[in-house]
Design a protein around this motif. Structure first.
Motif, PDB file in Angstrom:
ATOM      1  N   HIS A 156       0.794  -1.220   0.000  1.00 50.25           N
ATOM      2  CA  HIS A 156       0.000   0.000   0.000  1.00 50.25           C
ATOM      3  C   HIS A 156       0.829   1.273   0.000  1.00 50.25           C
ATOM      4  CE1 HIS A 156      -3.806  -2.090   0.408  1.00 50.25           C
ATOM      5  NE2 HIS A 156      -3.265  -2.849   1.343  1.00 50.25           N
ATOM      6  N   GLY A 157       2.175   1.171  -0.009  1.00 47.12           N
ATOM      7  CA  GLY A 157       2.983   2.375  -0.096  1.00 47.12           C
ATOM      8  C   GLY A 157       4.114   2.395   0.905  1.00 47.12           C
ATOM      9  N   GLY A 158       5.020   3.362   0.734  1.00 48.51           N
ATOM     10  CA  GLY A 158       6.223   3.420   1.538  1.00 48.51           C
ATOM     11  C   GLY A 158       6.205   4.419   2.678  1.00 48.51           C
ATOM     12  N   THR A 159       5.146   5.224   2.827  1.00 40.90           N
ATOM     13  CA  THR A 159       5.066   6.133   3.968  1.00 40.90           C
ATOM     14  C   THR A 159       4.690   5.343   5.222  1.00 40.90           C
ATOM     15  OG1 THR A 159       2.814   6.651   3.261  1.00 40.90           O
ATOM     16  CG2 THR A 159       4.544   8.182   2.611  1.00 40.90           C
ATOM     17  N   VAL A 163       3.075   1.759   4.824  1.00 40.24           N
ATOM     18  CA  VAL A 163       3.957   0.606   4.874  1.00 40.24           C
ATOM     19  C   VAL A 163       3.567  -0.325   6.018  1.00 40.24           C
ATOM     20  CG1 VAL A 163       5.847   1.361   6.413  1.00 40.24           C
ATOM     21  CG2 VAL A 163       6.356  -0.034   4.377  1.00 40.24           C
ATOM     22  N   ASN A 164       2.967   0.194   7.070  1.00 39.22           N
ATOM     23  CA  ASN A 164       2.467  -0.675   8.124  1.00 39.22           C
ATOM     24  C   ASN A 164       1.247  -1.466   7.663  1.00 39.22           C
ATOM     25  OD1 ASN A 164       3.511  -0.420  11.233  1.00 39.22           O
ATOM     26  ND2 ASN A 164       4.141   1.314   9.987  1.00 39.22           N
ATOM     27  N   LEU A 165       0.471  -0.903   6.743  1.00 42.50           N
ATOM     28  CA  LEU A 165      -0.647  -1.633   6.154  1.00 42.50           C
ATOM     29  C   LEU A 165      -0.174  -2.732   5.214  1.00 42.50           C
ATOM     30  CD1 LEU A 165      -2.840   1.466   5.319  1.00 42.50           C
ATOM     31  CD2 LEU A 165      -3.508  -0.351   6.896  1.00 42.50           C
ATOM     32  N   THR A 166       0.990  -2.519   4.620  1.00 41.53           N
ATOM     33  CA  THR A 166       1.540  -3.455   3.636  1.00 41.53           C
ATOM     34  C   THR A 166       1.722  -4.839   4.247  1.00 41.53           C
ATOM     35  OG1 THR A 166       2.589  -1.774   2.280  1.00 41.53           O
ATOM     36  CG2 THR A 166       3.652  -3.937   2.326  1.00 41.53           C
ATOM     37  N   GLY A 167       1.452  -5.863   3.436  1.00 42.06           N
ATOM     38  CA  GLY A 167       1.542  -7.233   3.931  1.00 42.06           C
ATOM     39  C   GLY A 167       2.703  -8.014   3.385  1.00 42.06           C
ATOM     40  N   ARG A 171       7.468  -4.176   4.894  1.00 42.92           N
ATOM     41  CA  ARG A 171       6.933  -3.579   6.126  1.00 42.92           C
ATOM     42  C   ARG A 171       7.851  -3.790   7.313  1.00 42.92           C
ATOM     43  NH1 ARG A 171       3.309  -7.068   7.000  1.00 42.92           N
ATOM     44  NH2 ARG A 171       4.006  -8.025   8.916  1.00 42.92           N
ATOM     45  N   TRP A 172       8.511  -4.931   7.378  1.00 43.23           N
ATOM     46  CA  TRP A 172       9.148  -5.384   8.609  1.00 43.23           C
ATOM     47  C   TRP A 172      10.100  -4.380   9.251  1.00 43.23           C
ATOM     48  CZ3 TRP A 172      10.646 -10.904   6.482  1.00 43.23           C
ATOM     49  CH2 TRP A 172       9.473 -11.607   6.189  1.00 43.23           C
ATOM     50  N   PRO A 173      11.019  -3.750   8.523  1.00 36.11           N
ATOM     51  CA  PRO A 173      11.968  -2.847   9.194  1.00 36.11           C
ATOM     52  C   PRO A 173      11.310  -1.619   9.831  1.00 36.11           C
ATOM     53  CG  PRO A 173      12.783  -3.472   7.017  1.00 36.11           C
ATOM     54  CD  PRO A 173      11.353  -3.895   7.083  1.00 36.11           C
ATOM     55  N   SER A 174      10.108  -1.254   9.375  1.00 32.41           N
ATOM     56  CA  SER A 174       9.465  -0.032   9.874  1.00 32.41           C
ATOM     57  C   SER A 174       8.235  -0.309  10.727  1.00 32.41           C
ATOM     58  CB  SER A 174       9.049   0.851   8.676  1.00 32.41           C
ATOM     59  OG  SER A 174      10.148   1.157   7.863  1.00 32.41           O
ATOM     60  N   ASP A 175       7.956  -1.578  10.990  1.00 30.70           N
ATOM     61  CA  ASP A 175       6.738  -1.949  11.719  1.00 30.70           C
ATOM     62  C   ASP A 175       7.026  -1.979  13.217  1.00 30.70           C
ATOM     63  OD1 ASP A 175       4.401  -2.995  12.692  1.00 30.70           O
ATOM     64  OD2 ASP A 175       4.359  -4.725  11.359  1.00 30.70           O
ATOM     65  N   ASN A 176       6.483  -0.989  13.926  1.00 27.80           N
ATOM     66  CA  ASN A 176       6.694  -0.950  15.372  1.00 27.80           C
ATOM     67  C   ASN A 176       5.514  -1.521  16.149  1.00 27.80           C
ATOM     68  OD1 ASN A 176       4.760   1.081  15.187  1.00 27.80           O
ATOM     69  ND2 ASN A 176       6.266   2.733  15.382  1.00 27.80           N
ATOM     70  N   GLY A 177       4.526  -2.065  15.421  1.00 25.64           N
ATOM     71  CA  GLY A 177       3.419  -2.742  16.071  1.00 25.64           C
ATOM     72  C   GLY A 177       2.412  -1.839  16.740  1.00 25.64           C
ATOM     73  N   THR A 178       2.496  -0.526  16.528  1.00 25.58           N
ATOM     74  CA  THR A 178       1.584   0.389  17.214  1.00 25.58           C
ATOM     75  C   THR A 178       0.774   1.241  16.245  1.00 25.58           C
ATOM     76  OG1 THR A 178       3.297   2.087  17.398  1.00 25.58           O
ATOM     77  CG2 THR A 178       3.093   0.529  19.226  1.00 25.58           C
ATOM     78  N   ALA A 179       0.661   0.797  15.006  1.00 25.40           N
ATOM     79  CA  ALA A 179      -0.012   1.598  13.991  1.00 25.40           C
ATOM     80  C   ALA A 179      -1.505   1.313  13.892  1.00 25.40           C
ATOM     81  CB  ALA A 179       0.641   1.371  12.628  1.00 25.40           C
ATOM     82  N   GLY A 180      -2.015   0.436  14.747  1.00 26.40           N
ATOM     83  CA  GLY A 180      -3.440   0.116  14.700  1.00 26.40           C
ATOM     84  C   GLY A 180      -3.822  -0.754  13.529  1.00 26.40           C
ATOM     85  N   VAL A 181      -2.871  -1.531  13.015  1.00 26.97           N
ATOM     86  CA  VAL A 181      -3.109  -2.372  11.838  1.00 26.97           C
ATOM     87  C   VAL A 181      -3.169  -3.834  12.255  1.00 26.97           C
ATOM     88  CG1 VAL A 181      -2.193  -3.134   9.610  1.00 26.97           C
ATOM     89  CG2 VAL A 181      -1.975  -0.737  10.309  1.00 26.97           C
ATOM     90  N   VAL A 182      -4.162  -4.537  11.730  1.00 29.49           N
ATOM     91  CA  VAL A 182      -4.297  -5.982  11.920  1.00 29.49           C
ATOM     92  C   VAL A 182      -4.309  -6.623  10.538  1.00 29.49           C
ATOM     93  CG1 VAL A 182      -5.762  -7.848  12.787  1.00 29.49           C
ATOM     94  CG2 VAL A 182      -5.630  -5.675  14.042  1.00 29.49           C
TER      95      VAL A 182
END
Length: 462
Positions: A156-159, A163-167, A171-182
């Motif tokens: 879904h994009g690099g911002t 990027v947290n929405l991206t599956g 995503r992994w290097p920027s995913d801090n687990g607090t973006a409200g994404v499941v």
């Protein structure tokens, strides 16, 4: 398809290797490239492009089966769009987004005429990622809920939010687990997560999985479900009949905003103006970019339903961009949409997809054991490459390291040697040429692809 065409100099391009070396040297000294380990890349110095081709400073010409990054839907340097940009630049190069500007108004009108249902309000962004960011913001403000559900095997994009929405692993290097994404699993019968044997089973089980995920996350906490109508870089996985309609129903029953990401699939790529038209589904919000003006000037946006637009009728929408609806970008969009209508480009994508690509790619799969599956529609196809016909093991591992990616690198190099620039991602090659490619050019590219697949076949173990 047995011949192996060689890249030829562009007839009107004069080779200039010295200039090419200078361009390359400046790039390596100063340009920081996206998604790359900087010391491990060797970008090609491109001298020019026209139609479905581009060429380097040595005079080697390549047929572009990538459409850039799947955005040059009308090819490179279309004269009518180039002229429209020049005309707009002479008239008004830029103006702030709070004003009514002719190019901006006309672009919004033309887009709204083609979006499904009543998605008649257009919020302009600079690209697809920020379109997704704003669609999520709108959904959260509209519902007052924090969570968003998105699929694995998606991009879904690099911002940061996108990027947290991206599956996929980006995503992994920027995913801090607090973006409200499941994240959840969307249907993909070829590599089913639901042990399905038919499309009907895959659809039903995927919908049950989504509904269960929503129930356990708490429907009242979920603002939106976002899906690529047909996932792009994740694999061009056309959803089974009934799936998107089923997601629409689940969202309606739970008061959840349904967002379709058409950044890659939109504007004719699937043989329809929007991929949603293939499934007779209308989302609440729809993001777009890329093909809206063939990438000639950066532009994206969100098409908004009346209900969500009404949320901000008497309440300020807390978001915006300095270059929202930039006149040059909007003039390019107006010209691109008009060209697509005048030249029947959407119809061309549909016709060639069915009469040339589908049968030709199916024939390639029959001829090459390394092709595990062919899937797609219009000018939007993927070949899943494998190393074992019995197990369907991918040709390279998921998220392969450079040391284990040799088979795909060899395949790509073989294609380039024969004048074809391929789209390669993980164990797949995508066939995504410009929508106005000619039948002759398409067959030329398929011959080169045929030859390159022999290299992939050499890595088979069974």
């Amino acid at each position: 398809m047995t011949s192996q065409p060689q890249a030829q100099p562009q007839p009107h391009a004069t080779p200039d290797p010295a200039l090419g070396r200078a361009v390359k040297a400046a790039d390596r000294a100063h340009v920081f490239h996206s998604w790359s380990a900087q010391d491990m890349i060797e970008p090609l110095a491109v001298a020019g492009a026209e139609g479905s081709y581009f060429w380097d400073y040595d005079g080697r010409r390549y047929l572009d089966f990538t459409s850039g990054l799947v955005f040059t839907n009308i090819g490179y340097q279309h004269p009518k769009v180039v002229a429209a940009i020049q005309e707009q630049a002479a008239k008004m190069t830029t103006f702030a987004p709070a004003f009514a500007i002719e190019a901006r108004s006309e672009a919004a009108r033309l887009i709204a005429e083609r979006t499904p249902g009543e998605l008649d309000k257009i919020f302009f962004t600079n690209a697809g990622a920020d379109a997704v960011e704003h669609a999520i913001r709108m959904a959260r403000l509209h519902t007052g809920r924090p969570k968003v559900l998105s699929a694995y095997r998606s991009y879904h994009g690099g911002t940061q939010q996108a990027v947290n929405l991206t599956g996929d692993p980006r995503r992994w290097p920027s995913d801090n687990g607090t973006a409200g994404v499941v994240h959840f699993w969307a249907p993909f019968l070829y590599r089913s997560r639901f042990y399905a044997e038919t499309e009907e089973q895959e659809c039903a089980r995927a919908l049950e999985h989504l509904e269960t995920t929503i129930a356990f996350e708490g429907p009242g906490t979920i603002a939106a479900v976002i899906l690529e109508t047909i996932p792009g870089t994740a694999g061009i996985m056309v959803p089974p009949p009934g799936y998107l309609a089923g997601v629409r129903d689940i969202c309606d029953r739970n008061g959840i905003v349904f967002i379709l990401d058409e950044v890659m699939a939109g504007f004719g790529r699937t043989g329809e103006w929007f991929a949603a038209d293939l499934f007779d589904v209308v989302p609440d919000l729809m993001t777009f970019a890329k093909g809206v003006n063939s990438g000639y000037v950066p532009l994206g946006g969100v098409a908004i339903s009346p209900e969500i637009a009404d949320t901000f009728a008497m309440r300020a929408y807390p978001g915006g961009l300095t270059y929202s609806g930039h006149p040059l970008a909007c003039a390019a969009a107006v010209a691109t949409i008009n060209v697509m209508e005048e030249e029947g480009i959407v119809e061309n994508a549909k016709r060639l997809g069915e009469t040339v690509l589908r049968p030709a790619l199916t024939a390639l799969a029959e001829r090459h054991p390394s092709v595990g599956e062919v899937r797609g529609t219009g000018m939007f196809w993927a070949l899943d490459l494998i190393r074992d016909t019995e197990t369907q093991e991918p040709l390279v591992p998921y998220n392969a390291s450079p040391s284990s990616n040799a088979p795909m690198l060899a395949f790509a190099n073989a294609a380039k040697k024969n004048g074809l620039w391929p789209f390669v991602n993980m164990n797949r090659t995508h066939v995504v040429p410009p929508l106005n490619i000619t039948e002759e050019e398409l067959k030329e590219g398929l011959e080169a692809l045929d030859a390159a697949l022999k290299t992939a076949d050499d890595f088979m173990v069974g």
